[in-house]
Scaffold this motif. Structure first.
Motif: not given
Length: 374
Positions: A64-66, A102-104, A109-110, A207-210
């Motif tokens: 999951a990304d943005e 899914t919500p995404q 995105t890449r 997304g939300a993580h490194e």
């Protein structure tokens, strides 16, 4: 200057496997069918694509990304350019497909590619163009891929023919090599003309993580793995596989290379720097736990192969094609599909001994290299 490196590995060293059972945990259940997904960690999806090789599948991962355009999925590896892979991708991204649900949404995105072998990079050009997104790779993998694609349509170079002749290939085997040369791009969509470079140790926000880039070498020039400590997962590509040993080969482009030395060094580095608690997401096989035990087994397997090779070379000088019995459990056909891979691995083991001063190489009167222990 290669005859299209393939993703195929080989079963673990039978001598090593017979010593002590390797206990890995496979907590993620049954693999998804092509065109389907399975969530194995928060925002991490498992995808599987069919392959037209002896190795019948590759695992891909969507995270999951943005970005500035909204939410979507960062994809890790892509499958080969085949009708089957194309059909699976079209199902995944269709309005009623699993990614659209899914919500995404069904948006990429890449695209991250661990390395340049066709099963990993083959659909990257199609995906990046379709979604107008960037390809992310290490520099050596991207440039090596571009070089191999450029070989399409060429005749086999004289340097390559001479390389395999020196390793003991027959004229019939060389004719087969000539007929197959330049087939790499058969399974690879044209890459984008630009890319985003990733480097060893680089931190990426997805997304939300490194995520941290961890480069390994030996199977390919600058293979990228991706580790998220917060999620407790590692996307390992071909650098760590649960049931087979990745091919480690010397190719005619760099005949004096020492990829086995790189591979063994990478195993040790991963063993000392990565947590044993990580859930490993490999390109082939199932997600597993037991990273350190698996790395230990891989190192032991190569050391056992080297020990058998040392004994073989101590008996009498050998050509490359005469050391296969010390390294592989099955016979290698002198004109078959496995000859190129076996030769590459054989030279990798021989070059390892040469680089450490354990063996010497002599150019015989027949034009073929002969190796012996000092």
């Amino acid at each position: 200057m290669s005859d299209a490196p393939t993703p195929d590995g080989r079963p673990d060293d039978p001598v090593t496997s017979a010593s002590a059972p390797l206990v890995l945990q496979y907590p993620c259940g049954e693999a998804p069918a092509p065109g389907e997904v399975r969530e194995i960690a928060p925002g991490v999806l498992w995808l599987r694509m069919p392959l037209p090789f002896a190795l019948t599948h590759i695992n891909l991962w969507a995270v999951a990304d943005e970005d500035e355009r909204g939410t979507g999925w960062a994809v890790f590896d892509t499958g080969t350019k085949t009708p089957e892979a194309m059909a699976a991708w079209r199902q995944l991204i269709s309005p009623t497909g699993p990614l659209a649900a899914t919500p995404q949404g069904a948006r990429i995105t890449r695209v991250f590619c661990t390395h340049m072998h066709p099963d990993h990079v083959g659909m990257a050009g199609w995906l990046t163009r379709k979604f107008q997104c960037r390809l992310w790779m290490t520099r050596l993998e991207y440039l090596t891929c571009r070089t191999l694609v450029a070989d399409t349509g060429r005749e086999a170079p004289d340097d390559a023919i001479e390389f395999y002749r020196r390793m003991g290939w027959s004229e019939d085997a060389l004719d087969v090599y000539r007929s197959r040369f330049g087939g790499y791009s058969k399974y690879v969509h044209t890459l984008p003309d630009s890319f985003q470079r990733i480097t060893d140790g680089q931190d990426l926000r997805i997304g939300a993580h490194e995520w941290r880039v961890v480069v390994g070498r030996g199977h390919s020039p600058e293979h990228a793995c991706f580790v998220s400590d917060s999620l407790g997962v590692m996307i390992s590509g071909d650098q760590v596989l649960p049931r087979i040993s990745s091919n480690v080969s010397v190719f005619p482009t760099e005949p004096e290379a020492d990829p086995l030395g790189d591979w063994i060094e990478s195993i040790e580095r991963l063993r000392t720097t990565l947590s044993d608690e990580l859930l490993v997401l490999p390109a082939h096989g199932d997600p597993f736990r037991g990273l350190h035990a698996r790395l230990d087994r891989l190192a032991q397997g190569h050391e056992r192969g080297l020990q058998r090779l040392r004994r073989t070379l101590a008996e009498s000088p050998k050509r490359t094609v005469e050391v296969f019995g010390a390294l592989f459990a099955r016979a290698i056909d002198s004109n078959g599909d496995l000859l190129g891979m076996a030769t590459g691995e054989g030279v990798a083991h021989l070059n390892y001994l040469l680089a450490r001063g354990e063996a010497v190489r002599q150019h015989g009167a027949d034009g073929v290299y002969h190796y012996r222990m000092k």
